[in-house]
Design a protein around this motif. Structure first.
Motif, PDB file in Angstrom:
ATOM      1  N   ASP A 105      43.886  32.002  48.919  1.00 29.84           N
ATOM      2  CA  ASP A 105      44.517  33.125  47.643  1.00 29.84           C
ATOM      3  C   ASP A 105      46.009  33.615  47.091  1.00 29.84           C
ATOM      4  O   ASP A 105      46.657  33.034  48.398  1.00 29.84           O
ATOM      5  CB  ASP A 105      43.862  34.253  48.402  1.00 29.84           C
ATOM      6  CG  ASP A 105      43.506  35.451  46.901  1.00 29.84           C
ATOM      7  OD1 ASP A 105      43.662  34.513  45.967  1.00 29.84           O
ATOM      8  OD2 ASP A 105      43.429  36.700  47.375  1.00 29.84           O
ATOM      9  N   SER A 125      48.029  36.045  45.363  1.00 26.62           N
ATOM     10  CA  SER A 125      48.393  37.511  44.740  1.00 26.62           C
ATOM     11  C   SER A 125      49.423  37.623  44.099  1.00 26.62           C
ATOM     12  O   SER A 125      50.521  37.337  44.570  1.00 26.62           O
ATOM     13  CB  SER A 125      47.883  38.181  45.626  1.00 26.62           C
ATOM     14  OG  SER A 125      46.409  37.843  46.411  1.00 26.62           O
ATOM     15  N   ASP A 167      40.217  32.762  41.725  1.00 34.12           N
ATOM     16  CA  ASP A 167      39.294  33.035  42.190  1.00 34.12           C
ATOM     17  C   ASP A 167      38.606  32.345  43.759  1.00 34.12           C
ATOM     18  O   ASP A 167      38.496  31.453  44.399  1.00 34.12           O
ATOM     19  CB  ASP A 167      38.588  32.139  41.520  1.00 34.12           C
ATOM     20  CG  ASP A 167      36.753  32.240  41.363  1.00 34.12           C
ATOM     21  OD1 ASP A 167      35.873  32.570  42.034  1.00 34.12           O
ATOM     22  OD2 ASP A 167      36.100  31.785  40.837  1.00 34.12           O
ATOM     23  N   LYS A 185      37.499  38.102  42.757  1.00 31.59           N
ATOM     24  CA  LYS A 185      39.339  38.597  43.318  1.00 31.59           C
ATOM     25  C   LYS A 185      39.495  39.107  43.767  1.00 31.59           C
ATOM     26  O   LYS A 185      38.975  40.338  43.612  1.00 31.59           O
ATOM     27  CB  LYS A 185      40.151  38.831  41.565  1.00 31.59           C
ATOM     28  CG  LYS A 185      40.389  37.147  40.526  1.00 31.59           C
ATOM     29  CD  LYS A 185      40.868  37.071  39.352  1.00 31.59           C
ATOM     30  CE  LYS A 185      40.827  36.038  38.408  1.00 31.59           C
ATOM     31  NZ  LYS A 185      41.205  36.297  37.769  1.00 31.59           N
TER      32      LYS A 185
END
Length: 201
Positions: free
Chosen positions: A151, A153, A177, A189
């Motif tokens: 992920d 971020s 995603d 998310k």
């Protein structure tokens, strides 16, 4: 993804160590606190759920309090599916997917700019975070790889530096995603709020 994470950690801390040798403006520390997490996506409940995080950080301070902070953080939070999750994603014979609690454990590397807000004691923190999922991804019986392993971020928050003790609050929103092979629709998310207390060495 995990190999890339390890390489990123090593590169970050080698760079910081090099800066320390040149400037002597490096500080290390430990931190821990609450992690409130959820998945923004169809089939998941909208409320944040309590977890925790623990980790360490290294700060390099440059001109007038401006600096860079790298961290290595283990975070755990629980997300909850809705009562009609299996219908949304057409999961026949998978009733265990409804009203299910899923523990999400990530190893994260935030790389943040520290921007002083009028004083070196209070800093705005902004930057990316790279995370690898370390818990078992097979959370739904009969479905492999329901979640992606990584992920990316964005992080925004505040850092309050007291003598020795530090306090932090930040909001983390996922850009990627995290949905794996479970379904071909919708995006999942991650979102989280972290509240932490630590010591600066």
């Amino acid at each position: 993804m995990k190999k890339h994470m390890l390489s990123l950690v090593v590169l970050t801390f080698m760079t910081i160590a090099s800066v320390k040798a040149q400037s002597g403006l490096l500080h290390f520390g430990l931190k821990a606190g609450a992690n409130l997490g959820k998945i923004d996506g169809e089939g998941y409940k909208s409320g944040f759920n309590l977890g925790y995080h623990i980790g360490g950080f290294a700060q390099v301070n440059f001109h007038k309090g401006f600096g860079v902070q790298g961290e290595l953080v283990f975070s755990s939070a629980t997300v909850k599916t809705t009562s009609d999750f299996s219908e949304i994603y057409q999961l026949d014979n998978l009733n265990d997917a409804n009203d299910k609690k899923i523990k999400m454990n990530y190893l994260s590397v935030p790389i943040l700019a520290n921007i002083p807000l009028g004083t070196n004691r209070i800093k705005l923190q902004l930057g990316p975070q790279f995370s690898a999922l370390v818990s078992d991804k097979n959370v739904f019986e009969g479905v492999d790889d329901a979640f992606n392993g990584g992920d990316v971020s964005g992080v925004a928050g505040l850092w309050i530096q007291l003598p020795i003790v530090n306090i932090s609050a930040r909001y983390i929103v996922g850009f990627t995603d995290v949905r794996g092979k479970l379904a071909d629709q919708d995006n999942w998310k991650n979102q989280s709020i972290q509240l932490g207390v630590g010591v600066t060495l």
